[in-house]
Every structure is written in structure tokens, then in C-alpha cells.
Design a protein around this motif. Structure first.
Motif, PDB file in Angstrom:
ATOM      1  N   GLU B   2      -1.889  27.921  50.229  1.00  0.00           N
ATOM      2  CA  GLU B   2      -1.249  29.081  49.596  1.00  0.00           C
ATOM      3  C   GLU B   2      -0.141  28.650  48.657  1.00  0.00           C
ATOM      4  O   GLU B   2       0.453  27.601  48.828  1.00  0.00           O
ATOM      5  N   ASN B   3       0.157  29.507  47.731  1.00  0.00           N
ATOM      6  CA  ASN B   3       1.264  29.287  46.810  1.00  0.00           C
ATOM      7  C   ASN B   3       1.184  27.957  46.079  1.00  0.00           C
ATOM      8  O   ASN B   3       2.204  27.398  45.722  1.00  0.00           O
ATOM      9  N   PHE B   4      -0.008  27.478  45.894  1.00  0.00           N
ATOM     10  CA  PHE B   4      -0.127  26.228  45.151  1.00  0.00           C
ATOM     11  C   PHE B   4      -0.253  26.573  43.676  1.00  0.00           C
ATOM     12  O   PHE B   4      -1.192  27.247  43.243  1.00  0.00           O
ATOM     13  N   GLU B   5       0.732  26.123  42.898  1.00  0.00           N
ATOM     14  CA  GLU B   5       0.656  26.328  41.468  1.00  0.00           C
ATOM     15  C   GLU B   5       0.302  25.009  40.804  1.00  0.00           C
ATOM     16  O   GLU B   5       1.123  24.093  40.748  1.00  0.00           O
ATOM     17  N   PRO B   6      -0.920  24.890  40.335  1.00  0.00           N
ATOM     18  CA  PRO B   6      -1.320  23.609  39.749  1.00  0.00           C
ATOM     19  C   PRO B   6      -0.573  23.330  38.446  1.00  0.00           C
ATOM     20  O   PRO B   6      -0.201  24.255  37.732  1.00  0.00           O
ATOM     21  N   THR B   7      -0.377  22.051  38.187  1.00  0.00           N
ATOM     22  CA  THR B   7       0.156  21.614  36.900  1.00  0.00           C
ATOM     23  C   THR B   7      -1.007  21.019  36.119  1.00  0.00           C
ATOM     24  O   THR B   7      -1.648  20.067  36.571  1.00  0.00           O
ATOM     25  N   ILE B   8      -1.282  21.622  34.944  1.00  0.00           N
ATOM     26  CA  ILE B   8      -2.403  21.146  34.124  1.00  0.00           C
ATOM     27  C   ILE B   8      -1.852  20.590  32.817  1.00  0.00           C
ATOM     28  O   ILE B   8      -1.044  21.255  32.161  1.00  0.00           O
ATOM     29  N   VAL B   9      -2.264  19.410  32.464  1.00  0.00           N
ATOM     30  CA  VAL B   9      -1.863  18.833  31.175  1.00  0.00           C
ATOM     31  C   VAL B   9      -3.021  18.997  30.202  1.00  0.00           C
ATOM     32  O   VAL B   9      -4.155  18.636  30.518  1.00  0.00           O
ATOM     33  N   ALA B  10      -2.711  19.585  29.028  1.00  0.00           N
ATOM     34  CA  ALA B  10      -3.775  19.777  28.036  1.00  0.00           C
ATOM     35  C   ALA B  10      -3.431  19.006  26.765  1.00  0.00           C
ATOM     36  O   ALA B  10      -2.456  19.324  26.079  1.00  0.00           O
ATOM     37  N   PHE B  11      -4.219  17.978  26.465  1.00  0.00           N
ATOM     38  CA  PHE B  11      -4.038  17.240  25.212  1.00  0.00           C
ATOM     39  C   PHE B  11      -4.784  18.024  24.135  1.00  0.00           C
ATOM     40  O   PHE B  11      -6.009  18.137  24.177  1.00  0.00           O
ATOM     41  N   CYS B  12      -4.048  18.569  23.183  1.00  0.00           N
ATOM     42  CA  CYS B  12      -4.693  19.417  22.179  1.00  0.00           C
ATOM     43  C   CYS B  12      -4.588  18.813  20.788  1.00  0.00           C
ATOM     44  O   CYS B  12      -3.497  18.430  20.354  1.00  0.00           O
ATOM     45  N   CYS B  13      -5.688  18.776  20.078  1.00  0.00           N
ATOM     46  CA  CYS B  13      -5.659  18.168  18.752  1.00  0.00           C
ATOM     47  C   CYS B  13      -5.026  19.145  17.759  1.00  0.00           C
ATOM     48  O   CYS B  13      -5.189  20.353  17.840  1.00  0.00           O
ATOM     49  N   HIS B  14      -4.287  18.559  16.834  1.00  0.00           N
ATOM     50  CA  HIS B  14      -3.506  19.342  15.864  1.00  0.00           C
ATOM     51  C   HIS B  14      -4.372  20.303  15.065  1.00  0.00           C
ATOM     52  O   HIS B  14      -3.997  21.459  14.834  1.00  0.00           O
ATOM     53  N   TYR B  15      -5.570  19.846  14.649  1.00  0.00           N
ATOM     54  CA  TYR B  15      -6.350  20.629  13.690  1.00  0.00           C
ATOM     55  C   TYR B  15      -7.073  21.811  14.300  1.00  0.00           C
ATOM     56  O   TYR B  15      -7.247  22.825  13.640  1.00  0.00           O
ATOM     57  N   CYS B  16      -7.512  21.674  15.536  1.00  0.00           N
ATOM     58  CA  CYS B  16      -8.265  22.772  16.129  1.00  0.00           C
ATOM     59  C   CYS B  16      -7.611  23.350  17.381  1.00  0.00           C
ATOM     60  O   CYS B  16      -7.115  24.478  17.359  1.00  0.00           O
ATOM     61  N   ALA B  17      -7.566  22.559  18.434  1.00  0.00           N
ATOM     62  CA  ALA B  17      -7.136  23.127  19.717  1.00  0.00           C
ATOM     63  C   ALA B  17      -5.695  23.627  19.682  1.00  0.00           C
ATOM     64  O   ALA B  17      -5.388  24.702  20.198  1.00  0.00           O
ATOM     65  N   TYR B  18      -4.797  22.865  19.059  1.00  0.00           N
ATOM     66  CA  TYR B  18      -3.393  23.283  19.040  1.00  0.00           C
ATOM     67  C   TYR B  18      -3.235  24.544  18.191  1.00  0.00           C
ATOM     68  O   TYR B  18      -2.467  25.455  18.525  1.00  0.00           O
ATOM     69  N   THR B  19      -3.989  24.573  17.087  1.00  0.00           N
ATOM     70  CA  THR B  19      -3.972  25.767  16.222  1.00  0.00           C
ATOM     71  C   THR B  19      -4.537  26.972  16.969  1.00  0.00           C
ATOM     72  O   THR B  19      -4.042  28.098  16.828  1.00  0.00           O
ATOM     73  N   ALA B  20      -5.536  26.720  17.792  1.00  0.00           N
ATOM     74  CA  ALA B  20      -6.095  27.810  18.600  1.00  0.00           C
ATOM     75  C   ALA B  20      -5.045  28.318  19.579  1.00  0.00           C
ATOM     76  O   ALA B  20      -4.940  29.531  19.830  1.00  0.00           O
ATOM     77  N   ALA B  21      -4.249  27.383  20.117  1.00  0.00           N
ATOM     78  CA  ALA B  21      -3.177  27.783  21.038  1.00  0.00           C
ATOM     79  C   ALA B  21      -2.165  28.664  20.305  1.00  0.00           C
ATOM     80  O   ALA B  21      -1.709  29.689  20.820  1.00  0.00           O
ATOM     81  N   ASP B  22      -1.836  28.261  19.079  1.00  0.00           N
ATOM     82  CA  ASP B  22      -0.946  29.053  18.221  1.00  0.00           C
ATOM     83  C   ASP B  22      -1.507  30.440  18.000  1.00  0.00           C
ATOM     84  O   ASP B  22      -0.803  31.456  18.067  1.00  0.00           O
ATOM     85  N   MET B  23      -2.810  30.463  17.740  1.00  0.00           N
ATOM     86  CA  MET B  23      -3.533  31.726  17.487  1.00  0.00           C
ATOM     87  C   MET B  23      -3.420  32.628  18.705  1.00  0.00           C
ATOM     88  O   MET B  23      -3.154  33.828  18.595  1.00  0.00           O
ATOM     89  N   ALA B  24      -3.593  32.024  19.886  1.00  0.00           N
ATOM     90  CA  ALA B  24      -3.484  32.811  21.121  1.00  0.00           C
ATOM     91  C   ALA B  24      -2.087  33.411  21.213  1.00  0.00           C
ATOM     92  O   ALA B  24      -1.908  34.576  21.581  1.00  0.00           O
TER      93      ALA B  24
END
Lengths: 309, 144, 222
Positions: B2-24
Motif C-alpha cells: 500500500e501507499n507505494f508511489e513509484p519513482t519513474i525516470v523518463a529519458f525524453c528526446c528533445h525533438y519528439c518526446a520532450y515536445t510531446a510532454a510540453d504539448m501535454a
């Protein structure tokens, strides 16, 4: 005559020679090899005994040859370079000759990968060409490969294999030339189904006069079933089975397939009799030795000459 | 757990994934705060050791987010990254940490929804897997 | 280069189980080229080992070092500064390097992290293939630059055998038949008649057969 070998005498007489082969048992059961050999007595001039064929351990070819010799038949000791170094080979040759075995077939041997001991070391101290040369020097110079003299050198009649169907085809005549240069007296070919390709190879052989320097025996193996034909076509390296053969075997009902297979073999022998340079036939009926007499008879190769051992 | 909050590391590329994060972000799409984004010029810049270190230091899950196939700004960085992720997954299975904790994800710059959905999916997946087993050991004194 | 591959993690974890502090040593030459034991691989293995220990509630301190090579005593000597703090050494170098460390540090257990495989060349990125077996009597001049000892499954000097199919070895359809390669080269060089010269039986004394070998250069020995 280089030796006292029955096989050499048959070749020298100008008659077509006939040999067959037996696989020794996968255990210490001499009755099995004796039984197989008895089926062939009177129908062949000499009998090959295979040496750990397909890299599966069997009773040694040497031991099995001794049993066959004791039946009054002439064995051909098959020896592969895969399992022994040159010391062991020369020792076995002296031993075999002392038991009255005077024919030997020099082979590289199937890779252990195919057999029941894929983890074993691959010896190949020498290859089949060097092996032929070694025995020739033992016989004609009376010397061991290392140079020392041999007491009562073994007079072995030396054979080797030829496979006109392996790749590259353009090398297969040259490879025969190499083996002849090394001292081969007789050749047994891989079993022949593609008669056209075989005749083409023989043309190349004759062009260089090699057919007069060595006694070539054509290999024949009867097909038992269409399954066997397909297996040999697709799964056995260095084997050439034309589609017409598969069609013929598939074209008859299962019970008639063995007879069709024998017919194909007999027809092949008849056709090959007419090929210049063929000095005999090596009929390999693996686990079907009882059919060899019938094939030899139907191919008109009886009676065999009676030559004392 | 219970109450486990996972820590997730996301390596995001500047051109697509990071921009998608911005978009979100600009679309006000919610995604779990468990996901810590690290921007990289290209997903192909992420090396095996980066993923290993993230887990070693206690991340419960890691993903590498890059461009869609054929769209990588640096031609094939995303393909190289995918191969490395596959290699690391096998290694993690071998040591008993579990290859499921690492994934390779592809998206385009405009896919704000996909970014948010991926973040949520990964968080839930890791929550079910439980905490990274390295967290139960006493702290080691590691010299690099 | 000498090629190697990392041993399975299970094996490495098991042999390090009794220890808490190790020295993990990489090598900047052959094993770097084949991505088995260079600085990068040391980092990855160190992390993997530590996580494997942490998972079991244990700790493993890893001191990471990568030497220029491990097969020269001058470089192995560099370990002196850190060897005392370590209970054991794990070397990612080929067997030569592991043995040099063991020889220099007699009281320290040394373990190999990789299985040393063969002497080979890169066919393309990520693919290394066997080329040489160090037989001690090179015949490459006779065989168009293709080695029948290292690349023929039966080390035939007068091949090919009857199992050669479509230029591939009978053992594996992905394995080239060395004698097909040799023949192709002899043809390309216009020296096909070289093929029929029978090569004599090999004297294995120059190879492994004569026992472990040594080269001594009197002009270089101090």
C-alpha cells in the motif's frame, strides 16, 4: 600388384567389382555385425565397415572388421580422421593388417555436431589426403609417418571417397586428382541419383586421364520410401536427389515403394555399367542389407569371382 | 504494497518526446508526478549505464521515449536506443531486478495525449510490480 | 583482436558471493573493441553486480578501474594503489590479463568476468568472427589469405570435404565453408593450379601440441 587384397585382384582381372557396407552395433553385440555380413557373403567382393558414422559411437570399425574377416570375408576398414591422431591411426593399421584386414577407406568423417557427442574434441591431426599419403608411405616405403622403419610394413589397398555432388562442383575433379596424387588405389563415390551430373563429373575425370589411375566405384543406395527420398534430398549435406526420383517414389503406393526404389537402383547400375571409367559398384543399403543380394543379382553382377583370402 | 508511489525516470528526446510532454502541459493534460523527465538531445544518447544507474539509485521504473520509426532527427538514434533497451531488459532479468521495469516508447512531437497516457500506464505498471528490490539493502559506499 | 563475452550474471554473482569489496578491472584493448570488458562494460557490470547484491539485502563495494592493457606487468602494477582495499579482484580482460593479475598479486583471489573465445576480426559493427588459432606456422600465403585451420570446421589442409553445400559448412548453414572461400580467392588471383598442390601433414609442435609456448627475443631482453 601392390597388395594381396581380394578387391585389388578383382579390379586387376578386369571384372566389375562389387562392395557393400555394414554399420556396427551401438553396443557390444557382435552378433549384429556377423548377421549383417552373412547376408552379403557371396554377393560382394569386400565389405566396408563404417567408423562411428554420423559421429555416433558404435563398435569400432576395426573390431567389427575382425569378426567379418573371421567369416572368411574381405573387410574394408573405414577410418575417419575426426577421432584419432596419426599415432593411433598407424597403430590401428598395424593391428588391422595383423588380423588379415588389408583394405582401408580414408575419410575425414562427419562433424561431431551431427552425432551423440557434439561436445567431443575434433581431432583431425591429419586430413584424408594426408592420410592416404601416410598409408602409401607405410606400404611402399616401409616407414612410419614420423620417418622410422616399420617391421613388416602393412600392404594396405588404399581407398578414398569422392563426392561429385558436393559444392563447389568445379573443384570435384581437382580434389580427386589430389587424392590420386597422394596414392589412392580405389574410390567409392557418394550415392548417385543424379546420373546426368555424375556422368558430367566422369567426363571431367576422363579428360584428365584420372579414370586410368584409380579404380572408381559408383555408390548406389536404394530408396525404401518417398520419405527417405525427401529426407536425403533436403537434410543430408552433399546429396543430390533429382525431383524425378521423388516423383517416381511418390507415384506408387506405400507398399510398392521399396520395390520402386530397388528398380531405380538397378536401372542406375545398368546405365553406369556403360560409363567408361566405372570399375565397380558400392551398394550401400543402410539398415536394409538383406536387399543387397537381390540388387546385385538383378543388376547382372553375379556370380562374384571366387578368390581365396 | 500500500501507499507505494513509484519513482519513474523518463529519458525524453528533445525533438519528439520532450515536445510531446510540453504539448501535454499546454493542453492541461494530467499525468502522474511520479514521472521524472530527463531531456536528452536524442534517445540514442541514452546509454546502457544511464538506465542502470537510474535503477541502482532507486528508480522503480525507467523508460526511454524517442521519435517514431523513420522520424528520428538524427536518423536512427531511436533504433539504437531500442536495441540498448532490449539488451538492458535481458540483463535485468538475469540479475533478478526484472526487465519489465524498463521500456522503450515511441511518439511524435504532437502526441501530447500519448505522452500523458504513457506516463500513467508506466506508473501503474510499476506500482503493480512493486518497489525496486535494491531499496531494501543497506546503503553501500560505492566509488565510481 | 582477442574476443570474449561476459559470463552469465548468475555465475559472476555466485563467485563473488563471499565478498563485500572488490576491484573490477577492465582493459582498454581487445575486450574494449569487442565490447566485452572495456570501461563502459566495467560500469555496466559494476552497476548490475551492486543491484544484484542489494536485492538480497547485501552490499558490494566496487572499485572500478580500466587499465591500458592487463597483459603487461607495467600496467598491472597500477593496481597496487587499490589492491589492499579489495578482498578480491574480478577482471574483465581476456585470460591473459586475468593470469597476469593473479601472478602479480599472489594473495588476492582473482576471477574472470568474461569467457575468452577466439582471435578474430570485426565483420561489421557488433559481429566478430574467428580468424586465427595461433598454430605457429602460417600457411595463409598458400591459401589465398583464408585460414583453413581456424575457419574450416575440420581444419583440413586439403579440403573441402564432401559436406560443403552452397559455400556453407555442413555444421551450420550460416558458417562459410573455408575451402569455398579459399577456392574463390585462388580464382580471383588466377592461381587455381595452387589448389592441386597437396599440403603435407601439419607439425603441431609449433602450435598447442608442443606445450605452452614462449617467444624470447634476445635482442630485447634486458
Amino acid at each position: 600388384m601392390k597388395t594381396e587384397s581380394v578387391l585389388e585382384k578383382v579390379f586387376a582381372s578386369g571384372e566389375l567389382a562389387v562392395t557393400s557396407e555394414c554399420g556396427p552395433p551401438r553396443g557390444a553385440v557382435p552378433e549384429k555385425i556377423i548377421e549383417k555380413a552373412k547376408m552379403l557373403k557371396g554377393y560382394v567382393d569386400a565389405v566396408n565397415v563404417t567408423d562411428n558414422q554420423t559421429a555416433m559411437v558404435r563398435m569400432s570399425s576395426f573390431a567389427a572388421c575382425v569378426f567379418i574377416r573371421q567369416l572368411g570375408m574381405s573387410p574394408i576398414l573405414q577410418m575417419v580422421t575426426r577421432d584419432r591422431n596419426r599415432l593411433a591411426m598407424q597403430a590401428d593399421i598395424l593391428g588391422a593388417y595383423s588380423h588379415g584386414i588389408d583394405n582401408i577407406l580414408c575419410l575425414s568423417g562427419d562433424h561431431p555436431h551431427f552425432g551423440d557427442h557434439p561436445m567431443a574434441a575434433n581431432v583431425h591431426d591429419i586430413d584424408s589426403v594426408q592420410f592416404v599419403q601416410m598409408i602409401r608411405d607405410m606400404r611402399d616405403k616401409g616407414k612410419f609417418q614420423g620417418g622410422d622403419d616399420i617391421l613388416n610394413p602393412p600392404k594396405m589397398f588404399i581407398g578414398a571417397a569422392a563426392n561429385p555432388f558436393a559444392d563447389p562442383f568445379e573443384l570435384r575433379v581437382a580434389r580427386l586428382a589430389k587424392k590420386i596424387k597422394a596414392g589412392t588405389d580405389f574410390i567409392q563415390t557418394q550415392c548417385i541419383y543424379n546420373l546426368d551430373k555424375f556422368e558430367k563429373w566422369m567426363e571431367g575425370v576422363r579428360d584428365r586421364g584420372l579414370h586410368e589411375k584409380v579404380n572408381i566405384m559408383a555408390g548406389i543406395t536404394p530408396m525404401k520410401t518417398v520419405g527417405m527420398a525427401k529426407y536425403m534430398k533436403n537434410r543430408v549435406p552433399g546429396m543430390d536427389v533429382p525431383d524425378e526420383i521423388i516423383k517416381r517414389m511418390a507415384g506408387v503406393p506405400k507398399e510398392k515403394q521399396p520395390e520402386e526404389g530397388i528398380k531405380i537402383s538397378v536401372e542406375a547400375i545398368e546405365r553406369l555399367k556403360a560409363v567408361e571409367g566405372i570399375k565397380g559398384f558400392h551398394v550401400m543399403a543402410i539398415e536394409w542389407e538383406q536387399k543387397v543380394p537381390e540388387i546385385v543379382e538383378r543388376a547382372g553382377l553375379l556370380p562374384r569371382p571366387t578368390i581365396d583370402l | 504494497m500500500e501507499n507505494f508511489e513509484p519513482t519513474i525516470v523518463a529519458f525524453c528526446c528533445h525533438y519528439c518526446a520532450y515536445t510531446a510532454a510540453d504539448m501535454a502541459g499546454s493542453k492541461r493534460l494530467c499525468y502522474p508526478p511520479n514521472v521524472k523527465i530527463i531531456k536528452v538531445p536524442c534517445s540514442g544518447k541514452v546509454d546502457a549505464i544511464h538506465i542502470m544507474k537510474a535503477l541502482e539509485m532507486g528508480a522503480d521504473g525507467v523508460y526511454v521515449a524517442g521519435c517514431l520509426e523513420g522520424d528520428c532527427h538524427f536518423k536512427s538514434g531511436n533504433i539504437d536506443a531500442a536495441k540498448r533497451v532490449a539488451y538492458i531488459k535481458k540483463l535485468l532479468d538475469e540479475i533478478g531486478i526484472g526487465g519489465e521495469r524498463v521500456e522503450m516508447i515511441l511518439m511524435s512531437a504532437g502526441m501530447g495525449e500519448r505522452f500523458a497516457q504513457t506516463a500513467a500506464d508506466m506508473t501503474e505498471k510499476i506500482r503493480k510490480l512493486g518497489p525496486n528490490p535494491v531499496k531494501f539493502a543497506p546503503k553501500a559506499n560505492n566509488a565510481a | 583482436m582477442i574476443t570474449a563475452e561476459r559470463k552469465p550474471m548468475e555465475e559472476l554473482i555466485e563467485c563473488l558471493a563471499p565478498y563485500h569489496r572488490i576491484l573490477l578491472v577492465g582493459c582498454n584493448e581487445c575486450v574494449t573493441v569487442c565490447s566485452a570488458g572495456g570501461r563502459k562494460e566495467v560500469g555496466i557490470l559494476s552497476s548490475a553486480l551492486q543491484m544484484a547484491f542489494m536485492k538480497e539485502g547485501k552490499t558490494l563495494e566496487v572499485k572500478e578501474m580500466t587499465l591500458e592493457r592487463q597483459c603487461d606487468p607495467e600496467y598491472v602494477e597500477e593496481l597496487v594503489t587499490h589492491i589492499d582495499q579489495a578482498e578480491a579482484v574480478m577482471s574483465m580482460a581476456c585470460g591473459c590479463g586475468v593470469q597476469e593479475i593473479a601472478r602479480r598479486f599472489k594473495a588476492k583471489p582473482v576471477f574472470p568476468a568474461v569467457n575468452t573465445t577466439f582471435m578474430g576480426a570485426s565483420e561489421r559493427q557488433g559481429v566478430w568472427a574467428e580468424r586465427c588459432q595461433g598454430c605457429g606456422e602460417c600457411v595463409l600465403g598458400l591459401t589465398g589469405g583464408v585460414c583453413p585451420i581456424a575457419r574450416c570446421s575440420k581444419q583440413l589442409l586439403n579440403g573441402p570435404c564432401g559436406g560443403s553445400t552452397n559455400g556453407k559448412c555442413e555444421v551450420d548453414s550460416d558458417m562459410d565453408c573455408a575451402w569455398q572461400l579459399i577456392w574463390d580467392r585462388l580464382k580471383a588471383l588466377g592461381i587455381e593450379d595452387q589448389y592441386e598442390k597437396n599440403i603435407a601433414a601439419k607439425d603441431w609442435r609449433t602450435g598447442r601440441g608442443g606445450g605452452p609456448r614462449k617467444i624470447i627475443r634476445e635482442d630485447l631482453v634486458k
